[in-house]
Design a protein around this motif. Structure first.
Motif, PDB file in Angstrom:
ATOM      1  N   UNK A 231       0.814  -1.214   0.000  1.00 54.82           N
ATOM      2  CA  UNK A 231       0.000   0.000   0.000  1.00 54.82           C
ATOM      3  C   UNK A 231       0.848   1.265   0.000  1.00 54.82           C
ATOM      4  N   UNK A 232       2.036   1.175   0.542  1.00 58.37           N
ATOM      5  CA  UNK A 232       2.914   2.341   0.619  1.00 58.37           C
ATOM      6  C   UNK A 232       3.313   2.849  -0.765  1.00 58.37           C
ATOM      7  N   UNK A 233       3.119   2.053  -1.785  1.00 54.20           N
ATOM      8  CA  UNK A 233       3.482   2.494  -3.132  1.00 54.20           C
ATOM      9  C   UNK A 233       2.589   3.635  -3.613  1.00 54.20           C
ATOM     10  N   UNK A 234       1.492   3.889  -2.902  1.00 53.23           N
ATOM     11  CA  UNK A 234       0.610   5.002  -3.254  1.00 53.23           C
ATOM     12  C   UNK A 234       1.132   6.329  -2.712  1.00 53.23           C
ATOM     13  N   UNK A 235       2.183   6.295  -1.941  1.00 49.89           N
ATOM     14  CA  UNK A 235       2.742   7.531  -1.378  1.00 49.89           C
ATOM     15  C   UNK A 235       3.245   8.443  -2.486  1.00 49.89           C
ATOM     16  N   UNK A 236       3.172   9.751  -2.237  1.00 42.45           N
ATOM     17  CA  UNK A 236       3.679  10.717  -3.195  1.00 42.45           C
ATOM     18  C   UNK A 236       5.207  10.740  -3.136  1.00 42.45           C
ATOM     19  N   UNK A 237       5.832  10.720  -4.297  1.00 44.04           N
ATOM     20  CA  UNK A 237       7.291  10.718  -4.367  1.00 44.04           C
ATOM     21  C   UNK A 237       7.789  12.160  -4.425  1.00 44.04           C
ATOM     22  N   UNK A 238       8.565  12.600  -3.432  1.00 41.49           N
ATOM     23  CA  UNK A 238       9.075  13.979  -3.441  1.00 41.49           C
ATOM     24  C   UNK A 238      10.046  14.198  -4.598  1.00 41.49           C
ATOM     25  N   UNK A 239       9.987  15.372  -5.185  1.00 44.56           N
ATOM     26  CA  UNK A 239      10.918  15.701  -6.256  1.00 44.56           C
ATOM     27  C   UNK A 239      12.347  15.701  -5.722  1.00 44.56           C
ATOM     28  N   UNK A 240      13.220  15.049  -6.436  1.00 45.27           N
ATOM     29  CA  UNK A 240      14.618  15.019  -6.037  1.00 45.27           C
ATOM     30  C   UNK A 240      15.013  13.818  -5.206  1.00 45.27           C
ATOM     31  N   UNK A 241      14.047  12.948  -4.874  1.00 42.88           N
ATOM     32  CA  UNK A 241      14.362  11.735  -4.112  1.00 42.88           C
ATOM     33  C   UNK A 241      14.150  10.522  -5.004  1.00 42.88           C
ATOM     34  N   UNK A 242      15.103   9.618  -4.969  1.00 41.65           N
ATOM     35  CA  UNK A 242      14.992   8.387  -5.743  1.00 41.65           C
ATOM     36  C   UNK A 242      14.199   7.364  -4.951  1.00 41.65           C
ATOM     37  N   UNK A 243      13.101   6.882  -5.528  1.00 43.77           N
ATOM     38  CA  UNK A 243      12.225   5.923  -4.853  1.00 43.77           C
ATOM     39  C   UNK A 243      11.992   4.729  -5.770  1.00 43.77           C
ATOM     40  N   UNK A 244      12.144   3.537  -5.210  1.00 42.89           N
ATOM     41  CA  UNK A 244      11.895   2.303  -5.943  1.00 42.89           C
ATOM     42  C   UNK A 244      10.592   1.705  -5.440  1.00 42.89           C
ATOM     43  N   UNK A 245       9.652   1.457  -6.362  1.00 44.60           N
ATOM     44  CA  UNK A 245       8.371   0.843  -6.020  1.00 44.60           C
ATOM     45  C   UNK A 245       8.492  -0.659  -6.248  1.00 44.60           C
ATOM     46  N   UNK A 246       8.572  -1.400  -5.159  1.00 43.33           N
ATOM     47  CA  UNK A 246       8.761  -2.851  -5.268  1.00 43.33           C
ATOM     48  C   UNK A 246       7.491  -3.496  -5.827  1.00 43.33           C
ATOM     49  N   UNK A 247       7.593  -4.227  -6.939  1.00 42.52           N
ATOM     50  CA  UNK A 247       6.401  -4.853  -7.522  1.00 42.52           C
ATOM     51  C   UNK A 247       5.873  -6.011  -6.687  1.00 42.52           C
ATOM     52  N   UNK A 248       6.733  -6.571  -5.855  1.00 41.11           N
ATOM     53  CA  UNK A 248       6.321  -7.705  -5.026  1.00 41.11           C
ATOM     54  C   UNK A 248       6.914  -7.546  -3.635  1.00 41.11           C
ATOM     55  N   UNK A 249       7.838  -8.435  -3.266  1.00 37.87           N
ATOM     56  CA  UNK A 249       8.446  -8.391  -1.935  1.00 37.87           C
ATOM     57  C   UNK A 249       9.508  -7.298  -1.887  1.00 37.87           C
ATOM     58  N   UNK A 250       9.366  -6.386  -0.908  1.00 37.06           N
ATOM     59  CA  UNK A 250      10.295  -5.276  -0.799  1.00 37.06           C
ATOM     60  C   UNK A 250      11.718  -5.716  -0.549  1.00 37.06           C
ATOM     61  N   UNK A 251      11.903  -6.772   0.242  1.00 39.87           N
ATOM     62  CA  UNK A 251      13.255  -7.240   0.554  1.00 39.87           C
ATOM     63  C   UNK A 251      14.023  -7.614  -0.706  1.00 39.87           C
ATOM     64  N   UNK A 252      13.352  -8.285  -1.632  1.00 38.51           N
ATOM     65  CA  UNK A 252      14.012  -8.705  -2.863  1.00 38.51           C
ATOM     66  C   UNK A 252      14.444  -7.498  -3.690  1.00 38.51           C
ATOM     67  N   UNK A 253      13.604  -6.465  -3.693  1.00 34.83           N
ATOM     68  CA  UNK A 253      13.935  -5.257  -4.451  1.00 34.83           C
ATOM     69  C   UNK A 253      15.118  -4.525  -3.816  1.00 34.83           C
ATOM     70  N   UNK A 254      15.186  -4.536  -2.496  1.00 30.14           N
ATOM     71  CA  UNK A 254      16.305  -3.907  -1.800  1.00 30.14           C
ATOM     72  C   UNK A 254      17.604  -4.625  -2.133  1.00 30.14           C
ATOM     73  N   UNK A 255      17.556  -5.959  -2.149  1.00 27.27           N
ATOM     74  CA  UNK A 255      18.748  -6.738  -2.494  1.00 27.27           C
ATOM     75  C   UNK A 255      19.191  -6.427  -3.923  1.00 27.27           C
ATOM     76  N   UNK A 256      18.233  -6.357  -4.842  1.00 29.71           N
ATOM     77  CA  UNK A 256      18.567  -6.052  -6.238  1.00 29.71           C
ATOM     78  C   UNK A 256      19.163  -4.656  -6.368  1.00 29.71           C
TER      79      UNK A 256
END
Length: 304
Positions: A231-256
């Motif tokens: 659900x957190x993927x609905x958060x607004x992304x501030x300009x100038x900050x790099x944000x990765x929206x994990x399509x599934x498990x967040x841990x796997x995206x962090x490792x990648x």
């Protein structure tokens, strides 16, 4: 220590009103330092052209040598603001053309000199904008030591050059960090993530102390990446900050994300209190810290 105003007729800053900071600090030994409130200079780094250096006019302190655009800090002025202002006044560095990477401070107790190292993000040509420069030019990193350098800059250059090789990245497990706050985040996960991302954006501006990152110098402005999931993927992304929206498990995206950054040679720090995730990214060569490490450093009193 005594404070000595410029001598009558001294050509330094001949036009416009003087700031109280425009004065000499004189040590008991007789050594003189320009800037009642300290001084600051900008080391602008262009990945293709090298670093911007100033050939100092003869009447200036250590005239004839090469150093950084810079000068006395104004009363109440922050060091980074002073370095950017001086670079604009002396070398025509446009606003927004550089992004700070790290800060190094020389402290001789009665006086400080702050070097702000900044990456060029919008290419520009320097312009001699006041009488303190004989010339300005981009100098290749490997060629700097071939120039007659200002003694202060010459002493600092080996350490500064070594630090130019370092590119720190902080990857934040946003869900894990938000979960460490007792602020009702579970009632609105997207809203909680939104608040955290805005604070991460503020941290990108204020920087992280070098010791906390295990780096030399005093303050660094690392690349900050927030990873969000669910659900957190609905958060607004501030300009100038790099944000990765994990399509599934967040841990796997962090490792990648961590693996990609490590492969690029970046000094990676992952913020998570999840021991299993910490072990996974640690095996890649990343440093890990728990949520409290970040909460204690976020602006606006977060985690206090």
């Amino acid at each position: 220590m005594t404070i000595e105003p410029p001598a009558p007729g001294e050509p330094r800053r001949p036009s416009g009103p003087r700031d109280p900071g425009d004065a000499w600090v004189v040590a008991e030994s007789g050594e003189r330092y320009w800037g009642r409130f300290g001084a600051a200079g900008l080391l602008a780094v262009d990945p293709k052209r090298g670093v911007l250096l100033q050939h100092r006019v003869g009447w200036s302190h250590f005239g004839g040598t090469w150093g950084l655009p810079g000068g006395a800090r104004h009363q109440g002025e922050g060091a980074t603001d002073a370095a950017l202002r001086e670079a604009r006044e002396e070398a025509g560095v446009p606003a927004g053309a550089v992004r700070p990477r790290f800060v190094s401070v020389l402290d001789v107790e009665i006086w400080t000199y702050t070097t702000v190292v900044a990456e060029v993000v919008v290419p520009f040509e320097p312009v001699i904008a006041d009488p303190e420069s004989l010339e300005l030019g981009w100098v290749g990193v490997d060629e700097v030591e071939d120039y007659p350098l200002h003694p202060g800059f010459g002493a600092a250059w080996p350490s500064l050059r070594e630090s130019l090789r370092i590119h720190p990245t902080v990857i934040v497990d946003v869900a894990n960090v938000v979960g460490a706050l007792a602020d009702g985040w579970w009632r609105d996960r997207a809203g909680a993530a939104d608040r955290m991302l805005r604070r991460l954006r503020d941290l990108a501006d204020t920087g992280v102390d070098a010791q906390a990152l295990g780096l030399r110098g005093d303050l660094w402005f690392p690349r900050i990446v927030g990873v969000v999931e669910g659900e957190a993927r609905r958060a607004e992304v501030p300009e100038g900050l790099e944000v990765v929206l994990a399509p599934a498990v967040g841990d796997d995206e962090i490792v990648t994300t961590a693996a990609t950054a490590v492969a690029r040679g970046e000094a990676v720090t992952v913020i998570t209190s999840d021991r299993q995730l910490a072990a996974r990214v640690g095996a890649l060569g990343a440093t890990t810290h728990g949520a409290r490490w970040l909460l204690d450093r976020l602006p606006d009193g977060v985690g206090a």
